[in-house]
Design a protein around this motif. Sequence first.
Motif, mmCIF file in Angstrom:
data_model
loop_
_atom_site.group_PDB
_atom_site.id
_atom_site.type_symbol
_atom_site.label_atom_id
_atom_site.label_comp_id
_atom_site.label_asym_id
_atom_site.label_seq_id
_atom_site.Cartn_x
_atom_site.Cartn_y
_atom_site.Cartn_z
ATOM 1 N N GLY A 10 -4.163 2.405 0.601
ATOM 2 C CA GLY A 10 -4.905 3.097 -0.457
ATOM 3 C C GLY A 10 -6.149 3.780 0.068
ATOM 4 N N ASP A 11 -6.889 3.082 0.949
ATOM 5 C CA ASP A 11 -8.093 3.683 1.544
ATOM 6 C C ASP A 11 -7.742 4.917 2.364
ATOM 7 O OD1 ASP A 11 -9.566 1.639 0.403
ATOM 8 O OD2 ASP A 11 -9.912 0.567 2.299
ATOM 9 N N LEU A 12 -6.676 4.828 3.144
ATOM 10 C CA LEU A 12 -6.254 5.955 3.968
ATOM 11 C C LEU A 12 -5.830 7.134 3.089
ATOM 12 C CD1 LEU A 12 -5.810 6.938 6.840
ATOM 13 C CD2 LEU A 12 -3.551 5.877 6.795
ATOM 14 N N ALA A 13 -5.078 6.857 2.036
ATOM 15 C CA ALA A 13 -4.673 7.915 1.098
ATOM 16 C C ALA A 13 -5.897 8.568 0.464
ATOM 17 C CB ALA A 13 -3.736 7.360 0.039
ATOM 18 N N ASP A 14 -6.889 7.751 0.084
ATOM 19 C CA ASP A 14 -8.123 8.288 -0.500
ATOM 20 C C ASP A 14 -8.881 9.156 0.504
ATOM 21 O OD1 ASP A 14 -7.585 6.986 -2.880
ATOM 22 O OD2 ASP A 14 -9.003 5.342 -2.500
#
Length: 170
Positions: free
Chosen positions: A131-135
């Motif tokens: 999720g952090d990487l996608a954000d």
Amino acid sequence: MTATDPALRALAHPVRLRMLSLMWSAPMSAAELSRELDISHALASQHLRRLREAGLAELAEVREKRGGREQRYRTVHGSPLSDRRDATPLLTEALAENLRARSPRRVPGAEGVTADVELWVAPETWERFRGDLADLLANLHAAAVPPHSPGSVGVGATIMAFPLADPPPA
């Protein structure tokens, strides 16, 4: 698989992936893409047509130019590559080719991030990281400006992160 899915066929070519990246922040014409990618206008038009047919690029505007009309296209937002799980083998090859093409253009002495990992983490750690990487990537896309905008710097990022299956027993 690729015989029936035009989006997969379109995504499988590294030039088309680069075109989608370039058209993310601003519409571009086939002529602009051909200059940016150092390919012929005809080849840029052909690749652009494949992206349009696959629903990955759309007409953004038509401008009058030198007595003619210039059609400019943009990437259709909301069609992330990570949703194309069935395209993993094709995307892997296209991403690897783009990385090979971009890496010699790295600014000497400029800071970057390079990593290659194969490790084990708790499922909740993976989900949080994913999720952090996608954000982070969504933020980078949101901050993108048209190619060669004054005060901008070109950035290359090739990222593929996924959970691994255990290898089959030997």
